[in-house]
Design an enzyme around this catalytic site. Sequence first.
Site, mmCIF file in Angstrom:
data_model
loop_
_atom_site.group_PDB
_atom_site.id
_atom_site.type_symbol
_atom_site.label_atom_id
_atom_site.label_comp_id
_atom_site.label_asym_id
_atom_site.label_seq_id
_atom_site.Cartn_x
_atom_site.Cartn_y
_atom_site.Cartn_z
ATOM 1 N N PHE A 68 19.068 48.660 35.167
ATOM 2 C CA PHE A 68 19.305 47.372 35.746
ATOM 3 C C PHE A 68 18.100 46.774 36.406
ATOM 4 O O PHE A 68 18.205 45.279 36.900
ATOM 5 C CB PHE A 68 20.741 46.992 36.461
ATOM 6 C CG PHE A 68 20.601 48.179 37.756
ATOM 7 C CD1 PHE A 68 20.246 47.231 38.913
ATOM 8 C CD2 PHE A 68 21.165 49.169 37.704
ATOM 9 C CE1 PHE A 68 20.496 48.247 40.050
ATOM 10 C CE2 PHE A 68 21.362 49.864 38.826
ATOM 11 C CZ PHE A 68 21.057 49.233 40.190
ATOM 12 N N ARG A 96 28.250 45.151 56.321
ATOM 13 C CA ARG A 96 28.512 46.005 55.128
ATOM 14 C C ARG A 96 30.057 45.696 54.879
ATOM 15 O O ARG A 96 30.481 45.668 53.591
ATOM 16 C CB ARG A 96 27.968 47.452 54.909
ATOM 17 C CG ARG A 96 26.721 47.595 54.969
ATOM 18 C CD ARG A 96 25.910 47.392 53.715
ATOM 19 N NE ARG A 96 26.255 48.235 52.517
ATOM 20 C CZ ARG A 96 25.788 48.231 51.135
ATOM 21 N NH1 ARG A 96 25.014 47.444 51.057
ATOM 22 N NH2 ARG A 96 26.101 49.334 50.452
ATOM 23 N N THR A 102 29.671 46.867 46.076
ATOM 24 C CA THR A 102 28.798 46.094 45.508
ATOM 25 C C THR A 102 29.415 45.494 44.088
ATOM 26 O O THR A 102 28.853 44.482 43.583
ATOM 27 C CB THR A 102 27.861 47.415 44.782
ATOM 28 O OG1 THR A 102 27.274 48.291 45.607
ATOM 29 C CG2 THR A 102 26.738 46.856 43.867
ATOM 30 N N ARG A 113 32.046 39.277 49.082
ATOM 31 C CA ARG A 113 32.154 39.344 47.765
ATOM 32 C C ARG A 113 33.178 39.285 46.951
ATOM 33 O O ARG A 113 33.216 38.707 46.001
ATOM 34 C CB ARG A 113 31.415 40.831 47.314
ATOM 35 C CG ARG A 113 29.889 40.973 47.542
ATOM 36 C CD ARG A 113 29.295 42.181 47.491
ATOM 37 N NE ARG A 113 27.748 42.256 47.392
ATOM 38 C CZ ARG A 113 27.021 43.539 47.911
ATOM 39 N NH1 ARG A 113 27.708 44.465 47.795
ATOM 40 N NH2 ARG A 113 25.779 43.213 47.990
ATOM 41 N N ASN A 123 26.532 39.125 42.915
ATOM 42 C CA ASN A 123 27.718 39.476 43.927
ATOM 43 C C ASN A 123 27.070 38.953 45.402
ATOM 44 O O ASN A 123 27.324 39.184 46.327
ATOM 45 C CB ASN A 123 27.534 41.043 44.071
ATOM 46 C CG ASN A 123 26.391 41.398 44.466
ATOM 47 O OD1 ASN A 123 25.529 41.089 44.681
ATOM 48 N ND2 ASN A 123 26.388 42.847 44.420
ATOM 49 N N HIS A 126 23.199 40.072 49.853
ATOM 50 C CA HIS A 126 22.674 41.562 50.309
ATOM 51 C C HIS A 126 22.899 41.810 51.705
ATOM 52 O O HIS A 126 22.815 41.082 52.645
ATOM 53 C CB HIS A 126 21.254 41.640 50.039
ATOM 54 C CG HIS A 126 20.618 42.707 50.756
ATOM 55 N ND1 HIS A 126 20.512 44.097 50.041
ATOM 56 C CD2 HIS A 126 19.974 43.063 51.539
ATOM 57 C CE1 HIS A 126 20.042 44.948 50.690
ATOM 58 N NE2 HIS A 126 19.459 44.279 51.786
HETATM 59 P P1 IDP Z 1 24.339 46.814 47.456
HETATM 60 O O1 IDP Z 1 23.630 45.402 47.045
HETATM 61 O O2 IDP Z 1 25.905 46.822 47.272
HETATM 62 O O3 IDP Z 1 23.822 47.525 48.649
HETATM 63 P P2 IDP Z 1 22.866 48.423 45.547
HETATM 64 O O4 IDP Z 1 23.504 49.758 44.956
HETATM 65 O O5 IDP Z 1 21.818 48.649 46.610
HETATM 66 O O6 IDP Z 1 24.130 47.753 46.106
HETATM 67 O O7 IDP Z 1 22.347 47.663 44.346
HETATM 68 C C1 IDP Z 1 21.517 46.471 44.685
HETATM 69 C C2 IDP Z 1 22.133 45.297 43.821
HETATM 70 O O8 IDP Z 1 21.655 45.593 42.353
HETATM 71 C C3 IDP Z 1 23.304 45.006 44.006
HETATM 72 O O9 IDP Z 1 23.928 44.320 44.932
HETATM 73 C C4 IDP Z 1 23.607 44.339 42.321
HETATM 74 O O10 IDP Z 1 23.406 43.202 42.732
HETATM 75 C C5 IDP Z 1 22.691 44.973 41.661
HETATM 76 N N1 IDP Z 1 23.230 46.176 40.783
HETATM 77 C C6 IDP Z 1 23.491 47.401 41.267
HETATM 78 N N2 IDP Z 1 24.062 48.266 40.560
HETATM 79 C C7 IDP Z 1 24.114 47.531 39.292
HETATM 80 C C8 IDP Z 1 24.524 48.170 37.918
HETATM 81 O O11 IDP Z 1 25.134 48.914 37.692
HETATM 82 N N3 IDP Z 1 24.430 46.949 37.158
HETATM 83 C C9 IDP Z 1 24.137 45.579 37.399
HETATM 84 N N4 IDP Z 1 23.720 45.255 38.681
HETATM 85 C C10 IDP Z 1 23.546 46.226 39.519
#
Ligand code: IDP
Length: 160
Positions: A68, A96, A102, A113, A123, A126
């Site tokens: 991704f 958080r 996420t 979110r 979402n 950040h």
């Molecule tokens: P977080 O934002 O909740 O800390 P992370 O795992 O750090 O989550 O991922 C960063 C961002 O990447 C997420 O907020 C989301 O927008 C995107 N993301 C994470 N995992 C996926 C996935 O499996 N598919 C599509 N987008 C993803």
Amino acid sequence: TTTVGFAASAVTERSFIMVKPDGVHRGLVGDIIKRFEQRGYKLVGCKVLVPSRELAAKHYAEHDGKPFFPKLVDFLTSGAVVALVFEGKDVVKTGRTMIGATNPLASPPGTIRADFGIDMGRNIIHGSDSVESAMREIALWFRADELADYTPVATAWIYE
Ligand code: IDP
């Protein structure tokens, strides 16, 4: 009159919070800042910018190589984001919790979110996942002189 102690000067934990392009397009910047303000967190950094690909890739370096990742960089650089730094007791962990999971659909009602989103790639927001990440991200997005040093007058009514 009541005398109120003033013990909050030691509370300096900071988190990097960012309204992503979907949140900006949808007009959610004010709602998001409001949630952190009303909780009692102090806004010390705030700017709007369209991130470069280099900045976006550095920010999400831990995901470089994942399927991704290219779409994530495309998305983050597709429009304006609002980069924020909030300061206060336990702001990283509490931020958080306020943001939620996420995946917005797996996020409890009341979280940002869940209240504003559906898909993982849209979402809204950040938030740093640890104090160490927060320090790295703040240094990446802000110069030291872009962070304000001040004490809100309400501090003694938020911290005992
Ligand atoms: P977080 O934002 O909740 O800390 P992370 O795992 O750090 O989550 O991922 C960063 C961002 O990447 C997420 O907020 C989301 O927008 C995107 N993301 C994470 N995992 C996926 C996935 O499996 N598919 C599509 N987008 C993803």
